[in-house]
Design a protein around this motif. Structure first.
Motif, mmCIF file in Angstrom:
data_model
loop_
_atom_site.group_PDB
_atom_site.id
_atom_site.type_symbol
_atom_site.label_atom_id
_atom_site.label_comp_id
_atom_site.label_asym_id
_atom_site.label_seq_id
_atom_site.Cartn_x
_atom_site.Cartn_y
_atom_site.Cartn_z
ATOM 1 N N ARG A 64 0.835 -1.215 0.000
ATOM 2 C CA ARG A 64 0.000 0.000 0.000
ATOM 3 C C ARG A 64 0.864 1.257 0.000
ATOM 4 N NH1 ARG A 64 -3.097 -1.327 5.383
ATOM 5 N NH2 ARG A 64 -0.907 -1.628 5.861
ATOM 6 N N ILE A 68 1.483 5.577 -1.950
ATOM 7 C CA ILE A 68 1.785 6.774 -1.172
ATOM 8 C C ILE A 68 3.117 7.360 -1.632
ATOM 9 C CG2 ILE A 68 2.375 7.606 1.139
ATOM 10 C CD1 ILE A 68 0.309 5.543 2.211
ATOM 11 N N ALA A 117 -4.925 14.794 1.073
ATOM 12 C CA ALA A 117 -5.632 13.525 0.849
ATOM 13 C C ALA A 117 -4.693 12.339 1.075
ATOM 14 C CB ALA A 117 -6.215 13.494 -0.556
ATOM 15 N N ILE A 118 -3.453 12.448 0.612
ATOM 16 C CA ILE A 118 -2.465 11.382 0.825
ATOM 17 C C ILE A 118 -2.200 11.214 2.318
ATOM 18 C CG2 ILE A 118 -0.064 10.701 0.422
ATOM 19 C CD1 ILE A 118 -0.301 12.391 -2.236
ATOM 20 N N TYR A 121 -5.164 9.536 3.958
ATOM 21 C CA TYR A 121 -5.183 8.117 3.579
ATOM 22 C C TYR A 121 -4.143 7.335 4.388
ATOM 23 C CZ TYR A 121 -4.391 3.955 0.701
ATOM 24 O OH TYR A 121 -4.211 2.664 0.272
ATOM 25 N N TRP A 122 -2.940 7.862 4.483
ATOM 26 C CA TRP A 122 -1.873 7.181 5.225
ATOM 27 C C TRP A 122 -2.219 7.117 6.711
ATOM 28 C CZ3 TRP A 122 3.996 8.678 4.643
ATOM 29 C CH2 TRP A 122 4.787 7.637 5.120
#
Length: 159
Positions: A64, A68, A117-118, A121-122
Motif C-alpha cells: 500500500r 503513497i 488527501a495522501i 489516507y496514510w
C-alpha cells in the motif's frame, strides 16, 4: 496544529509498540516526517524530503505504501516548484511578485489538497493497522500463576 501533531506522534508510538518490526518502524518514522510537514505552520518545502528515504525501506513489506510513495514523489517536487522564487519567475514572468501572485493560487491549492488527501489516507492505514495490532495482542491475565514448569531445570540438574 500542535494537538494534531501530538495525536500523530501518539499514533506512531502506539503503532511501533504494538508491532515491533523494522519495516513498521521505517514506515511510522516516514509518516512522522510527513505529519510534521503537513501539520506544522510556516514549514519549508524541503522538510518532507527525508521521509522518502525511510518510506522506500518500508515499501517492500507493505504494498500500500507504493502508492503513497508514488503520489508524494509527484506532489513534493510540484510543491517545491510552486514556492521557489527562481522557478516562479520562470512560470509567471510577467508578475513581479516573487511568490507568483494569484496565477498560482489554484495550482498550489490543488497540490495542497492532493497532499492532504495522501496524508489522511496514510493516517487511516496507520490507524487501522494500529487498532488491528492492539486487538491481536495477548492480554495479560490479572491472576499470575505461581506454578512454573520446572522440568527443563530438573532435567539439566539430573544430567
Amino acid at each position: 496544529g500542535l494537538g494534531l501533531a501530538a495525536l500523530a506522534y501518539l499514533l506512531v508510538l502506539v503503532r511501533t509498540w504494538t508491532e515491533q518490526r523494522r519495516d513498521v518502524l521505517y514506515s511510522a518514522s516516514a509518516y512522522l516526517f510527513l505529519a510534521f510537514f503537513m501539520l506544522a505552520t510556516q514549514i519549508h518545502e524541503n522538510h518532507m524530503i527525508p521521509m522518502f528515504s525511510l518510506l522506500i525501506l518500508a515499501v517492500p513489506a507493505d504494498r500500500r505504501l507504493r502508492w503513497i510513495y508514488g503520489a508524494l514523489a509527484v506532489t513534493a517536487p510540484i510543491n517545491m516548484a510552486l514556492h521557489y522564487p527562481d522557478i516562479l519567475r520562470t512560470i509567471v514572468p510577467e508578475n513581479p511578485d516573487i511568490w507568483g501572485g494569484q496565477e498560482l493560487f489554484w495550482p498550489r491549492w490543488l497540490n495542497s489538497a492532493a497532499q492532504m488527501a495522501i496524508f489522511v489516507y496514510w493516517t487511516a492505514i496507520l490507524l487501522r493497522d494500529t487498532l488491528a495490532g492492539l486487538s491481536s495482542r495477548p492480554r495479560r491475565s490479572t491472576h499470575h500463576s505461581q506454578t512454573t514448569n520446572t522440568a527443563p531445570l530438573i532435567n539439566t540438574i539430573a544430567n
